[in-house]
Design a protein around this motif. Structure first.
Motif, PDB file in Angstrom:
ATOM      1  N   UNK A  86      66.427  -5.084  62.754  1.00  0.00           N
ATOM      2  CA  UNK A  86      65.483  -4.395  63.651  1.00  0.00           C
ATOM      3  C   UNK A  86      64.747  -5.431  64.500  1.00  0.00           C
ATOM      4  N   UNK A  87      65.520  -6.271  65.178  1.00  0.00           N
ATOM      5  CA  UNK A  87      64.956  -7.366  65.969  1.00  0.00           C
ATOM      6  C   UNK A  87      64.568  -6.844  67.359  1.00  0.00           C
ATOM      7  N   UNK A  88      63.587  -5.948  67.378  1.00  0.00           N
ATOM      8  CA  UNK A  88      63.200  -5.314  68.630  1.00  0.00           C
ATOM      9  C   UNK A  88      62.526  -6.288  69.583  1.00  0.00           C
ATOM     10  N   UNK A  89      61.858  -7.294  69.058  1.00  0.00           N
ATOM     11  CA  UNK A  89      61.252  -8.300  69.933  1.00  0.00           C
ATOM     12  C   UNK A  89      62.320  -8.967  70.798  1.00  0.00           C
ATOM     13  N   UNK A  90      63.477  -9.229  70.231  1.00  0.00           N
ATOM     14  CA  UNK A  90      64.552  -9.851  70.999  1.00  0.00           C
ATOM     15  C   UNK A  90      65.052  -8.922  72.094  1.00  0.00           C
ATOM     16  N   UNK A  91      65.129  -7.616  71.807  1.00  0.00           N
ATOM     17  CA  UNK A  91      65.563  -6.670  72.834  1.00  0.00           C
ATOM     18  C   UNK A  91      64.575  -6.636  73.991  1.00  0.00           C
ATOM     19  N   UNK A  92      63.286  -6.608  73.651  1.00  0.00           N
ATOM     20  CA  UNK A  92      62.257  -6.590  74.700  1.00  0.00           C
ATOM     21  C   UNK A  92      62.319  -7.867  75.525  1.00  0.00           C
ATOM     22  N   UNK A  93      62.386  -9.010  74.842  1.00  0.00           N
ATOM     23  CA  UNK A  93      62.422 -10.293  75.542  1.00  0.00           C
ATOM     24  C   UNK A  93      63.674 -10.431  76.399  1.00  0.00           C
ATOM     25  N   UNK A  94      64.769  -9.799  75.962  1.00  0.00           N
ATOM     26  CA  UNK A  94      66.025  -9.883  76.695  1.00  0.00           C
ATOM     27  C   UNK A  94      66.141  -8.896  77.836  1.00  0.00           C
ATOM     28  N   UNK A  95      65.116  -8.071  78.025  1.00  0.00           N
ATOM     29  CA  UNK A  95      65.094  -7.187  79.177  1.00  0.00           C
ATOM     30  C   UNK A  95      65.742  -5.841  78.990  1.00  0.00           C
ATOM     31  N   UNK A  96      65.935  -5.397  77.754  1.00  0.00           N
ATOM     32  CA  UNK A  96      66.492  -4.063  77.536  1.00  0.00           C
ATOM     33  C   UNK A  96      65.527  -3.011  78.081  1.00  0.00           C
ATOM     34  N   UNK A  97      66.066  -2.021  78.752  1.00  0.00           N
ATOM     35  CA  UNK A  97      65.277  -0.932  79.328  1.00  0.00           C
ATOM     36  C   UNK A  97      64.508  -0.221  78.216  1.00  0.00           C
ATOM     37  N   UNK A  98      63.207  -0.130  78.335  1.00  0.00           N
ATOM     38  CA  UNK A  98      62.384   0.493  77.296  1.00  0.00           C
ATOM     39  C   UNK A  98      62.542   2.006  77.248  1.00  0.00           C
ATOM     40  N   UNK A  99      63.286   2.578  78.183  1.00  0.00           N
ATOM     41  CA  UNK A  99      63.636   3.997  78.109  1.00  0.00           C
ATOM     42  C   UNK A  99      64.953   4.221  77.375  1.00  0.00           C
ATOM     43  N   UNK A 100      65.599   3.155  76.923  1.00  0.00           N
ATOM     44  CA  UNK A 100      66.810   3.304  76.114  1.00  0.00           C
ATOM     45  C   UNK A 100      66.481   4.064  74.838  1.00  0.00           C
ATOM     46  N   UNK A 101      67.224   5.124  74.498  1.00  0.00           N
ATOM     47  CA  UNK A 101      66.952   5.853  73.264  1.00  0.00           C
ATOM     48  C   UNK A 101      67.080   4.966  72.028  1.00  0.00           C
ATOM     49  N   UNK A 102      66.082   5.028  71.172  1.00  0.00           N
ATOM     50  CA  UNK A 102      66.110   4.342  69.883  1.00  0.00           C
ATOM     51  C   UNK A 102      66.152   5.413  68.800  1.00  0.00           C
ATOM     52  N   UNK A 103      67.152   5.331  67.936  1.00  0.00           N
ATOM     53  CA  UNK A 103      67.387   6.345  66.909  1.00  0.00           C
ATOM     54  C   UNK A 103      67.284   5.693  65.544  1.00  0.00           C
ATOM     55  N   UNK A 104      66.488   6.286  64.660  1.00  0.00           N
ATOM     56  CA  UNK A 104      66.360   5.749  63.316  1.00  0.00           C
ATOM     57  C   UNK A 104      65.348   6.538  62.517  1.00  0.00           C
ATOM     58  N   UNK A 105      65.116   6.125  61.281  1.00  0.00           N
ATOM     59  CA  UNK A 105      64.106   6.795  60.455  1.00  0.00           C
ATOM     60  C   UNK A 105      62.709   6.508  61.002  1.00  0.00           C
TER      61      UNK A 105
END
Length: 251
Positions: free
Chosen positions: A65-84
């Motif tokens: 769940x390395x979400x910091x890396x996704x944010x830092x890498x520029x992933x669109x924050x509107x990308x659906x995130x699915x999980x518990x």
């Protein structure tokens, strides 16, 4: 006609699954710490991933769940995130806006993609997933233990095209070697129940560093133990041991 199905192993349990034109990233992990090492080359940085139609996360441990890396890498924050709920709460704090909270046997539908949480068991709350689109089905096992509830998947979902299962049997030394991930034999037993067209092992190269491996964790880093066990228990199932960055197309 069924959609094309392919998977590319990024590292550890991070996979880029393609179902037709849909691109789903699982359990992201792109960085390392003193006690968390992929143990294999990272296939691609976040910035090179391109469009993601969903990010599917089994539990909140950093190496999944390395979400910091996704944010830092520029992933669109509107990308659906699915999980518990334990995962989507973290994703909300990181700024992700399109959250889909599902627990065991609940589903989220995003366009033509359906993701169903299936049971899991680990050191923290975890779910596993059946990911479906275009007439194809994938079971993603995160780093769960082998639990009987997973035997219900074939009756609920029918034939699977691909299973991606952990195999390192990770044990925690400070907890009297308590096992928290299924091992190669247990993963093969589950494979024999699920009977996919193709089975891919993951979550085996991980290590905790020279000191951590002696004091914190113990695990099996050889995926051939899984392949050998599947050959005994389900010889009709093809196993592919996949290096990071190799794209595998599922028949």
């Amino acid at each position: 006609m069924s959609a094309t199905l392919a998977t590319t192993r990024i590292a550890h349990a991070c996979q880029l699954i393609e179902l037709g034109d849909l691109r789903i990233l699982t359990d992201p992990w792109f960085t390392q710490t003193a006690n968390y090492h992929q143990g294999e080359p990272l296939a691609a940085p976040v910035s090179s991933l391109g469009r993601l139609d969903a990010v599917v996360i089994s539990h909140e441990h950093y190496d999944h769940c390395d979400l910091d890396a996704l944010v830092a890498g520029g992933v669109d924050l509107d990308t659906p995130v699915i999980g518990p709920g334990t995962v989507t709460a973290i994703a909300k704090d990181k700024g992700f806006r399109n959250l889909h909270t599902i627990e065991a046997w609940e589903s989220a539908r995003i366009g033509d993609l359906t993701v169903t949480a299936t049971p899991g068991k680990h050191g923290v709350h975890e779910v596993t997933f059946v990911i479906q689109a275009g007439g194809r089905s994938v079971f993603f096992g995160g780093d769960s233990l082998r639990i009987p509830e997973l035997d219900r998947i074939p009756e609920r979902f029918g034939p699977l095209d691909l299973t991606i299962l952990p195999t390192n049997g990770l044990c925690l030394r400070p907890a009297d070697l308590r096992q928290v991930v299924m091992d190669a034999e247990q993963a093969a037993e589950l494979t024999a129940v699920l009977r996919p067209t193709l089975a891919v092992p993951h979550h085996y190269a991980f290590h905790s560093g020279r000191l951590g491996d002696r004091m914190i964790t113990r695990g099996d880093q050889d995926p051939r133990h899984y392949a050998d066990a599947v050959m005994r228990l389900a010889p009709d199932v093809e196993v592919r041991i996949v290096l990071p960055g190799v794209r595998v197309v599922v028949p």
